[in-house]
Design a protein around this motif. Structure first.
Motif, PDB file in Angstrom:
ATOM      1  N   LEU A 157       1.381   6.461  -6.508  1.00  0.00           N
ATOM      2  CA  LEU A 157       0.270   7.441  -7.159  1.00  0.00           C
ATOM      3  C   LEU A 157       0.996   8.995  -7.138  1.00  0.00           C
ATOM      4  CD1 LEU A 157      -2.819   7.855  -8.134  1.00  0.00           C
ATOM      5  CD2 LEU A 157      -3.467   7.685  -5.206  1.00  0.00           C
ATOM      6  N   LEU A 158       1.256   9.493  -5.997  1.00  0.00           N
ATOM      7  CA  LEU A 158       1.617  10.591  -5.981  1.00  0.00           C
ATOM      8  C   LEU A 158       2.878  10.662  -6.304  1.00  0.00           C
ATOM      9  CD1 LEU A 158       1.944  12.992  -3.812  1.00  0.00           C
ATOM     10  CD2 LEU A 158       4.259  11.752  -2.936  1.00  0.00           C
ATOM     11  N   VAL A 163       0.657  -1.333   0.134  1.00  0.00           N
ATOM     12  CA  VAL A 163       0.246  -0.123  -0.220  1.00  0.00           C
ATOM     13  C   VAL A 163       1.077   1.480  -0.152  1.00  0.00           C
ATOM     14  CG1 VAL A 163      -1.136   0.979   1.364  1.00  0.00           C
ATOM     15  CG2 VAL A 163      -2.032  -1.062   1.264  1.00  0.00           C
ATOM     16  N   GLY A 164       1.984   1.171   0.522  1.00  0.00           N
ATOM     17  CA  GLY A 164       2.639   2.227   1.150  1.00  0.00           C
ATOM     18  C   GLY A 164       3.614   2.534  -0.115  1.00  0.00           C
ATOM     19  N   LEU A 165       3.774   1.283  -1.314  1.00  0.00           N
ATOM     20  CA  LEU A 165       3.796   1.699  -2.806  1.00  0.00           C
ATOM     21  C   LEU A 165       3.387   1.612  -3.393  1.00  0.00           C
ATOM     22  CD1 LEU A 165       7.104  -1.723  -2.706  1.00  0.00           C
ATOM     23  CD2 LEU A 165       8.029   1.027  -2.360  1.00  0.00           C
TER      24      LEU A 165
END
Length: 97
Positions: free
Chosen positions: A12-13, A5-7
């Motif tokens: 996405l950012l 999820v962090g990746l």
């Protein structure tokens, strides 16, 4: 799972930042294109104005050349008249000696 999820959030950012940078680049290129077109239009106007002035200058030079040729012919005509006058005498009579 939290690492994934962090990746995904980072990806996405990064994608959003890339899209924003791309949008700014496209906007800049559009402005640059507008300025370039306006510049070329002005250059073309200047070239057209120079061409018109060159045509005027050419016409003036041609008139001067014609006037100079005519001026050059006038003394020759006068010389012919004077020579005839001297050789034939005054009013068609021989000149008294």
């Amino acid at each position: 799972p939290s690492l994934t999820v962090g990746l995904l959030n980072e990806a996405l950012l990064l994608s959003l930042q890339t899209d924003a940078a791309l949008g700014r680049t496209v906007e800049f290129l559009n402005r640059l294109a507008e300025v370039t077109v306006k510049g070329f239009e002005q250059v073309q106007k200047n070239i057209d104005a120079l061409a018109a002035k060159q045509a005027e200058t050419d016409e003036r030079i041609n008139r001067l050349v014609s006037a100079q040729a005519e001026t050059g012919e006038r003394p020759n005509k006068m010389i012919i008249v004077v020579e005839r006058h001297i050789s034939e005498g005054y009013h068609g009579r021989p000149r008294p000696e």
